[in-house]
Write an enzyme that holds these catalytic residues in place. Structure first.
Site, mmCIF file in Angstrom:
data_model
loop_
_atom_site.group_PDB
_atom_site.id
_atom_site.type_symbol
_atom_site.label_atom_id
_atom_site.label_comp_id
_atom_site.label_asym_id
_atom_site.label_seq_id
_atom_site.Cartn_x
_atom_site.Cartn_y
_atom_site.Cartn_z
ATOM 1 N N ASP A 116 21.882 -28.732 68.988
ATOM 2 C CA ASP A 116 21.064 -28.524 67.793
ATOM 3 C C ASP A 116 21.756 -27.475 66.934
ATOM 4 O O ASP A 116 21.472 -26.280 66.998
ATOM 5 C CB ASP A 116 19.660 -28.090 68.181
ATOM 6 C CG ASP A 116 18.708 -28.143 66.991
ATOM 7 O OD1 ASP A 116 19.130 -28.574 65.896
ATOM 8 O OD2 ASP A 116 17.537 -27.748 67.159
ATOM 9 N N ALA A 117 22.718 -27.969 66.137
ATOM 10 C CA ALA A 117 23.612 -27.087 65.386
ATOM 11 C C ALA A 117 23.300 -27.116 63.895
ATOM 12 O O ALA A 117 23.658 -26.210 63.167
ATOM 13 C CB ALA A 117 25.057 -27.519 65.616
ATOM 14 N N LYS A 118 22.648 -28.181 63.439
ATOM 15 C CA LYS A 118 22.268 -28.337 62.017
ATOM 16 C C LYS A 118 23.444 -28.070 61.088
ATOM 17 O O LYS A 118 23.291 -27.478 60.031
ATOM 18 C CB LYS A 118 21.073 -27.450 61.690
ATOM 19 C CG LYS A 118 19.813 -27.807 62.503
ATOM 20 C CD LYS A 118 18.599 -27.072 61.976
ATOM 21 C CE LYS A 118 17.301 -27.473 62.665
ATOM 22 N NZ LYS A 118 17.233 -27.213 64.104
ATOM 23 N N ARG A 119 24.626 -28.508 61.452
ATOM 24 C CA ARG A 119 25.795 -28.265 60.631
ATOM 25 C C ARG A 119 25.804 -29.178 59.403
ATOM 26 O O ARG A 119 25.257 -30.298 59.436
ATOM 27 C CB ARG A 119 27.076 -28.484 61.447
ATOM 28 C CG ARG A 119 27.265 -27.540 62.630
ATOM 29 C CD ARG A 119 27.332 -26.086 62.218
ATOM 30 N NE ARG A 119 27.769 -25.224 63.315
ATOM 31 C CZ ARG A 119 26.974 -24.474 64.083
ATOM 32 N NH1 ARG A 119 25.663 -24.474 63.900
ATOM 33 N NH2 ARG A 119 27.478 -23.702 65.039
ATOM 34 N N THR A 149 22.818 -32.306 65.680
ATOM 35 C CA THR A 149 21.937 -32.376 64.513
ATOM 36 C C THR A 149 22.713 -31.935 63.265
ATOM 37 O O THR A 149 23.550 -31.040 63.324
ATOM 38 C CB THR A 149 20.694 -31.477 64.678
ATOM 39 O OG1 THR A 149 21.110 -30.131 64.926
ATOM 40 C CG2 THR A 149 19.829 -31.944 65.834
#
Lengths: 325, 325
Positions: A116-119, A149
């Site tokens: 869950d990095a939301k890069r 993510t």
């Protein structure tokens, strides 16, 4: 650049779907390790040298021991582990080392691993992130991660490199569409042609998925370009699901954030397909609200979450409505 | 949580402005280390053990040596270093360790340090990221970072914790508004009330800044809630600047991405204030396009970039138009 991975293998969506069927669970255990909330028996170790050089190493060891036990007791009840990178990055390089080991253990326990990095970034930078999270370099997250993510604000430039790495390796992505936080609406519900922005983002995700991921959309299969949609806003979930009838949805916000299993209901496709639900703090820190051995509390919370979610999934399995388009 | 930092100190914007005045430069050296593009003398070391366990450690050492030299020769000509996290994360924990050391060296050389992390998350996760990037924990990026880039998609929930950590420490943030990549328009130019989305995001950034950062907006001072706006779209830059008359703008896209110094002109406030411009690949890999010692090529590219940008800044300094509202 290290090229890798063999020929046709099951897609990420197919692997995830198979895990949900096999385990009769759509639960994802969220790994949000807050050092200060570790159980008493690990807290001493975690606090050793607080505020001085070297503390992060001690803290990362304690976090590693904690999550190893958490994974061991929750793995039978969950399909995936979702590592929330912030809590590891707070411990610097020691945290990143711990993160990789924890993900390795999750994988060894048969869980799919979601970073869950939301890069979200541009061109060559997105390419570097894609290899960092889905590539083949030993000692990095790549070899142990199944999905990551992503943030949609930079458009398809961000998505493309991730899909290039994901496809041949049977991996996937989840793009943020409607998040579960109080201020999400500030941007995500701005009106674009009388529809909220997040609905347009959902439609874009569908376009990107069809354009970039066509090989994965053969027959009945779900897309490995999934979406993140919070559990706290069922009406919004319904809108997202209508725009994305072939996407796996990753649903956060259930549990500690206040979302109930019933709130997740609109996300399911007919047959109870296409949804995984994350629970982080409500499982990880279950021992804070009850007496007895901490690990037993954690396992109990995972079992309860699985059962609650299964009950809702079961209802949607019996639904005869097929919302696929 | 480790509390820290003393009483009133100059804001991030004030420190940045002072550096621009003192160095007569608005150049930011972007640290995007691509292992495969290192100069010949470091490449052997960097390639040691490619594809096998332990490679990341070798590669990170080579990257560290490369960037140390780059920083040494470019620091006199630049005000800040912007570390692009993707290229470090590609090397896993070894990359994160290298990242911290490189940022430490940049700080020791008198540069302000910007972590180009583009993070954006909810509640307690944003809090953990904020401490990771702006906090006081030894051995982490916090103590060596002056500012961090943020993604606006999740709204003010993401910004708040960063500002709580930033304010008492004289640190700041840059929120992505209009990026320089080809697909930026897919989301950022969706029409909201006949204006492109990025203009609304700019207006939100202004609201958030005034609401959350009021103490920094006394008198003539610029806000430490800055914005990222790409150099490739001067018309868009003009729109962003009109919405954000008190914000520092961080401008990527100059150099290798194709933006010219002239393209940056609309970003400057009267007096040549309020802008820093990033050059990454055009400086870092200048030796690929010319003969002679690699470090000399890097320094030459930094000097040229500084001069080009100063010429444009000088023009705007002579402007009598004050666009502040």
């Amino acid at each position: 650049m290290i090229s890798g991975a063999g020929a046709a293998q099951p897609s990420f969506a197919a692997r995830l779907e198979a895990a949900v069927q096999a385990k009769k669970s759509c639960l994802v255990v969220g790994l949000d390790p807050v050092v200060e909330r570790l159980p008493g028996e690990l807290l001493g170790r975690a606090r050793q040298g607080t505020g001085s050089a070297g503390w992060t190493a001690h803290a990362a060891v304690a976090v590693g021991l904690f999550l190893r036990e958490v994974l061991r007791v929750t793995a039978p009840h969950a399909v995936a582990a979702k590592a929330n990178l912030a809590f590891f990055e707070r411990l610097g390089a020691a945290g990143w080392d711990c993160l990789r080991r924890v993900c390795e253990e999750a994988k060894d326990l048969g869980l799919l691993v979601i970073a869950d990095a939301k890069r979200g970034d541009v061109g060559s930078t997105a390419e570097a992130y894609a290899e960092a999270f889905l590539g083949d370099i030993p000692d990095t997250l790549g070899p142990v991660t199944d999905a990551v993510t992503l943030n949609p604000y930079l458009g398809s430039d961000n998505l493309k490199p991730f899909l290039r790495w994901a496809r041949p390796r049977g991996k996937g992505v989840f793009v943020l569409v409607r998040t579960s936080n109080p201020s999400a609406a500030e941007i995500q519900e701005l009106p674009v042609d009388r529809k909220p922005l997040f609905q347009h983002v959902a439609a874009k995700v569908r376009c990107w998925s069809e354009e970039l991921d066509a090989t994965l959309l053969a027959g009945d299969e779900l897309s490995s370009v999934g979406a993140v949609v919070g559990a706290l806003t069922p009406l919004q979930s319904q809108i997202v699901r209508a725009e994305l009838p072939r996407a796996f949805l990753l649903v956060p916000g259930y549990g500690a954030q206040g979302g109930t299993a019933e709130d997740v209901a609109p996300c399911f496709l007919a047959g109870g397909r296409g949804v995984i639900v994350n629970a982080s703090r409500s499982v990880l820190y279950a021992y804070e609200k009850q007496d007895g051995p901490w690990l037993q509390a954690v396992e109990g919370a995972a079992v309860r979450a699985k059962q609650e979610l299964e009950a809702v999934r079961w209802k949607s399995r019996q639904s005869t409505v097929d919302s696929r388009q």
